[in-house]
Design an enzyme around this catalytic site. Structure first.
Site, PDB file in Angstrom:
ATOM      1  N   ASN A  66       0.851  -1.211   0.000  1.00  0.00           N
ATOM      2  CA  ASN A  66       0.000   0.000   0.000  1.00  0.00           C
ATOM      3  C   ASN A  66       0.879   1.250   0.000  1.00  0.00           C
ATOM      4  O   ASN A  66       2.104   1.171  -0.118  1.00  0.00           O
ATOM      5  CB  ASN A  66      -0.972  -0.042   1.190  1.00  0.00           C
ATOM      6  CG  ASN A  66      -0.245   0.010   2.537  1.00  0.00           C
ATOM      7  OD1 ASN A  66       0.935   0.359   2.623  1.00  0.00           O
ATOM      8  ND2 ASN A  66      -0.957  -0.348   3.596  1.00  0.00           N
TER       9      ASN A  66
ATOM     10  N   GLN B 121      -8.536  -6.411 -17.153  1.00  0.00           N
ATOM     11  CA  GLN B 121      -7.703  -5.342 -16.621  1.00  0.00           C
ATOM     12  C   GLN B 121      -8.517  -4.401 -15.748  1.00  0.00           C
ATOM     13  O   GLN B 121      -8.087  -3.991 -14.669  1.00  0.00           O
ATOM     14  CB  GLN B 121      -7.084  -4.566 -17.795  1.00  0.00           C
ATOM     15  CG  GLN B 121      -5.829  -3.839 -17.450  1.00  0.00           C
ATOM     16  CD  GLN B 121      -4.805  -4.796 -16.893  1.00  0.00           C
ATOM     17  OE1 GLN B 121      -4.809  -5.987 -17.181  1.00  0.00           O
ATOM     18  NE2 GLN B 121      -3.950  -4.297 -16.049  1.00  0.00           N
TER      19      GLN B 121
ATOM     20  N   HIS C 197      -9.215  -4.868 -11.938  1.00  0.00           N
ATOM     21  CA  HIS C 197      -8.155  -4.771 -10.932  1.00  0.00           C
ATOM     22  C   HIS C 197      -8.375  -3.618  -9.975  1.00  0.00           C
ATOM     23  O   HIS C 197      -8.116  -3.719  -8.782  1.00  0.00           O
ATOM     24  CB  HIS C 197      -6.794  -4.535 -11.611  1.00  0.00           C
ATOM     25  CG  HIS C 197      -6.040  -5.795 -11.875  1.00  0.00           C
ATOM     26  ND1 HIS C 197      -5.603  -6.615 -10.884  1.00  0.00           N
ATOM     27  CD2 HIS C 197      -5.632  -6.374 -13.035  1.00  0.00           C
ATOM     28  CE1 HIS C 197      -4.957  -7.661 -11.418  1.00  0.00           C
ATOM     29  NE2 HIS C 197      -4.973  -7.539 -12.717  1.00  0.00           N
TER      30      HIS C 197
ATOM     31  N   GLU D  72       1.693  -1.100 -20.075  1.00  0.00           N
ATOM     32  CA  GLU D  72       2.190  -2.247 -19.308  1.00  0.00           C
ATOM     33  C   GLU D  72       1.940  -3.540 -20.106  1.00  0.00           C
ATOM     34  O   GLU D  72       2.847  -4.320 -20.342  1.00  0.00           O
ATOM     35  CB  GLU D  72       1.455  -2.277 -17.964  1.00  0.00           C
ATOM     36  CG  GLU D  72       1.860  -3.395 -17.044  1.00  0.00           C
ATOM     37  CD  GLU D  72       0.929  -3.493 -15.835  1.00  0.00           C
ATOM     38  OE1 GLU D  72      -0.168  -2.876 -15.854  1.00  0.00           O
ATOM     39  OE2 GLU D  72       1.279  -4.199 -14.871  1.00  0.00           O
ATOM     40  N   HIS D  73       0.672  -3.759 -20.498  1.00  0.00           N
ATOM     41  CA  HIS D  73       0.314  -4.935 -21.292  1.00  0.00           C
ATOM     42  C   HIS D  73      -0.168  -4.482 -22.663  1.00  0.00           C
ATOM     43  O   HIS D  73      -0.956  -3.539 -22.764  1.00  0.00           O
ATOM     44  CB  HIS D  73      -0.868  -5.697 -20.662  1.00  0.00           C
ATOM     45  CG  HIS D  73      -0.638  -6.104 -19.246  1.00  0.00           C
ATOM     46  ND1 HIS D  73      -1.078  -5.352 -18.174  1.00  0.00           N
ATOM     47  CD2 HIS D  73      -0.016  -7.191 -18.712  1.00  0.00           C
ATOM     48  CE1 HIS D  73      -0.743  -5.961 -17.042  1.00  0.00           C
ATOM     49  NE2 HIS D  73      -0.102  -7.079 -17.329  1.00  0.00           N
TER      50      HIS D  73
ATOM     51  N   ASP E 164      -0.401 -13.490 -16.765  1.00  0.00           N
ATOM     52  CA  ASP E 164      -0.508 -13.140 -15.339  1.00  0.00           C
ATOM     53  C   ASP E 164      -0.214 -14.334 -14.447  1.00  0.00           C
ATOM     54  O   ASP E 164       0.319 -14.190 -13.353  1.00  0.00           O
ATOM     55  CB  ASP E 164      -1.931 -12.662 -15.016  1.00  0.00           C
ATOM     56  CG  ASP E 164      -2.225 -11.297 -15.597  1.00  0.00           C
ATOM     57  OD1 ASP E 164      -1.270 -10.599 -15.974  1.00  0.00           O
ATOM     58  OD2 ASP E 164      -3.421 -10.929 -15.662  1.00  0.00           O
TER      59      ASP E 164
ATOM     60  N   GLU F  64      42.929  16.676 -16.854  1.00  0.00           N
ATOM     61  CA  GLU F  64      41.824  16.859 -15.910  1.00  0.00           C
ATOM     62  C   GLU F  64      42.298  17.385 -14.551  1.00  0.00           C
ATOM     63  O   GLU F  64      41.508  17.464 -13.606  1.00  0.00           O
ATOM     64  CB  GLU F  64      41.042  15.540 -15.761  1.00  0.00           C
ATOM     65  CG  GLU F  64      40.343  15.157 -17.075  1.00  0.00           C
ATOM     66  CD  GLU F  64      39.397  13.962 -16.985  1.00  0.00           C
ATOM     67  OE1 GLU F  64      39.342  13.309 -15.930  1.00  0.00           O
ATOM     68  OE2 GLU F  64      38.711  13.703 -17.994  1.00  0.00           O
TER      69      GLU F  64
ATOM     70  N   HIS G 185      46.711  11.053 -10.005  1.00  0.00           N
ATOM     71  CA  HIS G 185      46.396   9.975 -10.943  1.00  0.00           C
ATOM     72  C   HIS G 185      47.583   9.769 -11.898  1.00  0.00           C
ATOM     73  O   HIS G 185      48.012   8.642 -12.149  1.00  0.00           O
ATOM     74  CB  HIS G 185      45.146  10.308 -11.771  1.00  0.00           C
ATOM     75  CG  HIS G 185      43.854  10.145 -11.034  1.00  0.00           C
ATOM     76  ND1 HIS G 185      43.534  10.869  -9.919  1.00  0.00           N
ATOM     77  CD2 HIS G 185      42.784   9.324 -11.264  1.00  0.00           C
ATOM     78  CE1 HIS G 185      42.322  10.512  -9.498  1.00  0.00           C
ATOM     79  NE2 HIS G 185      41.850   9.577 -10.297  1.00  0.00           N
TER      80      HIS G 185
END
Lengths: 430, 430
Positions: free
Chosen positions: A209, A254, A257, A322-323, A356, A410, A415
């Site tokens: 949630n 769908q 849901h 999504e689908h 699914d 640089e 280095h």
């Protein structure tokens, strides 16, 4: 279900960031669990789940798991076992291996792939306690080779009985050996930071949630998290060769849901659109979740009329659903042009519920247009890569000056000197 | 440089979330650019960069890029071209392809891999304008096949001259064709939401100051972002066979980056530890960035004495360093036990700058312990996957009942009916 022209259609997208009060509540819970551990975890579990636990009773026992098997339906067990096999087979094909590139001078470059060490899967309580989602989160991690996969779920998802036995069985079938009866933001915090009873993980996945989602955002960085799912979406691209009944049924699967789910048909045929509209109305009236599905269809559903299937593909790429179901005379014709869609279902028999529950590909798929840049849950989500560099003396002597040039440009003199000290020593021969 | 026992060592980690004022400022900028587009982009550019531009002059011209080539040093150009080739070759080996699994009944399952369509690379101004980082961000995207790669960088990184010519040349060499002179949170917002002059992208990557980092967090979800880098880290695991001078130089090459960078040596040899400590002091005194490196060494540096190399590996896995160098008698002996490290450098000649600039692996590597769950920038970061499901009639007839069982158990009746309508039609033969 409204019928609308493509150029007038805009998809409503809503991302839930929570109210300031929810955010504040989550921050407090996370901080309390981080600093107090089990004490806070048990306190919030009593407050939010109404269940008083001891630290020693947080972990689900083997006896409980065994007992859960006695409570589940035999047909369910057969089906979920077979689904688990299919999911495992599909995800096995995604496995990858460490590789190296060896050069004649002894230089080795490569990538070492390793599974994450410990992953936490959140399984929500209540209506959203889906055994299928347990498989979809756990199996890819397992295939990746994650040695420790732990499940957390609220203590009373099955009412007075404790945790829903179907969830316990699904987790056991997927191979989870470590389960805790905690939920909410407190469970996410425990997974992220660890308590005396629950060792910390490297990644947290699974839906929840708004409190769970906000807690995941809060702990991100200390651990990895999966993407935060929005409402579910389907787009069906169909021409008049498609079956009106199949298309309507898939749209409604769908819509049931969530009131914010969106079910969209794209078609070049006005008469087909009319047919589907009528059929959706007919099937809708017969659904047990009719109020939810109706609100979804009314608020977020649409039939988009396009000039051609070609134009329809353009709409799909903008929506990044999504689908996506393609029910046209030759669905494969369009696949090469689909740029953005999380899962693509081809042909009359590839109804979305096939994916699914059963076929094998993952059902946790990017929502809210994020298929533009993200992917269904997969084995890569539980692997990490380390670069390997074994440079040879010869390679360093050949290339050291170029490295020094770049480092000095640089302004990173140390280095440059880390290379130079080696060149001097090796070239000087001392 | 302090010498400390393994069990007494704890790494300080700091993540920068910005002050409330900085967060508020960024939200305002992002919202203004999102709603007003170019007007806000130009207004904030004038305010924060002190440069007054027109929309038509945002884009860097081809003439400017050509002129930049005349300003850069020939040795630099040779070196960066060769580095670009090496980076490209290493990333080419990471390429992946769409795959499918075909079953005899006509069922197809698979993954379709596609590059993101449009990626924005942020290149900071000032001291942190590193041409090497331009290559490391752009080339993996290009190898992935991203067709549109756009660079943004503040308008006056090179002072009155405009953009630093070395940045323009690095971007051109990497293959960027579209560059804009905008920076800060306003540039991030423009990339995320698009303006009349700058079309929106799917992903934003590249380092930046706190405002850029906060803006990336803010727009995440509308677009993808790369990870937000913390201070740089190196851990060296060495025994007494290692060269004291090389180890000290490599530790300092990390320390010079940033006062918050951490350079840590892990060794079982107390006398080697003393040798490195003295050598660090000697080399440190000679460095142009000595004040930065000294503060880093004093505050975050350490030499950890372990009972054995084996114990050292355990410390490494807890720290999950960005860079790990192994300079022991046989470095490969330990590799199989290294679980957490972003980039691993093996042996005396694999000094970290070899990887920073030249060898080919990416130098953008997870910091702050996130190597536990994330990876150096790589080609996968610019690819997304779509699941493919083409279920055959035979497969649906064989498995439909199991799918229905699972859907009904989850209370999703419309899912069950989407399968049932097909089974009835196909089994009934009508």
């Amino acid at each position: 279900m409204r019928i609308i022209a493509a150029d007038r259609f805009e998809l409503k997208r809503e991302v839930e960031y929570g109210t300031p009060e929810q955010n504040q509540a989550v921050r407090e819970i996370v901080e309390a669990v981080r600093t107090e551990g089990d004490a806070a975890l048990l306190r919030y579990t009593e407050r939010h789940d109404g269940v008083r636990l001891q630290a020693a009773s947080l972990r689900v026992t083997e006896a409980e798991i065994t007992a859960a098997y006695d409570k589940v339906d035999a047909a369910f067990l057969t089906a979920i076992r077979e689904a688990a096999v299919n999911i495992r087979v599909f995800h096995e094909k995604q496995k990858r291996y460490s590789w190296m590139d060896l050069q004649p001078d002894g230089t080795l470059l490569g990538q070492m792939l390793r599974p994450l060490k410990r992953v936490g899967v959140y399984v929500p309580g209540g209506k959203a306690a889906y055994p299928s989602s347990v498989l979809m989160n756990v199996i890819p991690a397992q295939v990746a080779g994650v040695p420790e996969i732990v499940m957390v779920t609220p203590p009373a998802t099955g009412g007075k009985e404790g945790i829903d036995p179907y969830i316990l069985v699904a987790a056991a079938e997927a191979g989870v050996k470590e389960m805790y009866r905690v939920g909410g933001a407190q469970a996410v915090a425990a997974l992220a930071y660890g308590t005396a009873s629950i060792p910390p993980v490297d990644k947290i996945c699974g839906p929840g949630n708004i409190y769970v989602a906000l807690a995941k955002r809060t702990v991100f960085g200390a651990v990895d998290i999966d993407s935060i799912a929005g409402p579910s979406e389907i787009v069906v691209l169909a021409d008049e060769t498609a079956d009106v009944g199949y298309v309507a049924a898939d749209l409604l699967s769908q819509a049931e849901h969530d009131e914010m789910a969106s079910a969209i048909l794209i078609t070049p045929s006005a008469s087909f659109a009319d047919g589907v509209k009528a059929e959706v109305e007919r099937q809708l009236a017969l659904l047990p979740r009719e109020p939810i599905a109706r609100k979804s269809i009314d608020d977020y559903g649409a039939i988009i009329i396009v000039g051609s299937l070609q134009e329809g593909v353009g709409v799909i790429n903008r929506l990044a659903p999504e689908h996506l179901e393609i029910m046209t005379a030759d669905p494969m014709e369009w696949l090469g042009q689909i740029e953005n869609a999380g899962a693509i279902f081809l042909g009359a028999y590839s109804s979305e519920p096939v994916g699914d529950y059963f076929a094998g590909p993952n059902h946790i798929i990017p929502t809210n247009g994020t298929a533009r840049f993200s992917s269904p849950v997969n084995v890569d989500d539980f692997l990490k890569k380390s670069s390997l560099i074994r440079y040879s003396k010869e390679a360093l002597l050949a290339n050291g000056d170029k490295i020094i040039t770049l480092a000095r440009h640089e302004g990173l003199e140390a280095h440059a000197r880390a290379i130079e000290i080696r060149l001097e020593r090796e070239r000087g021969g001392n």
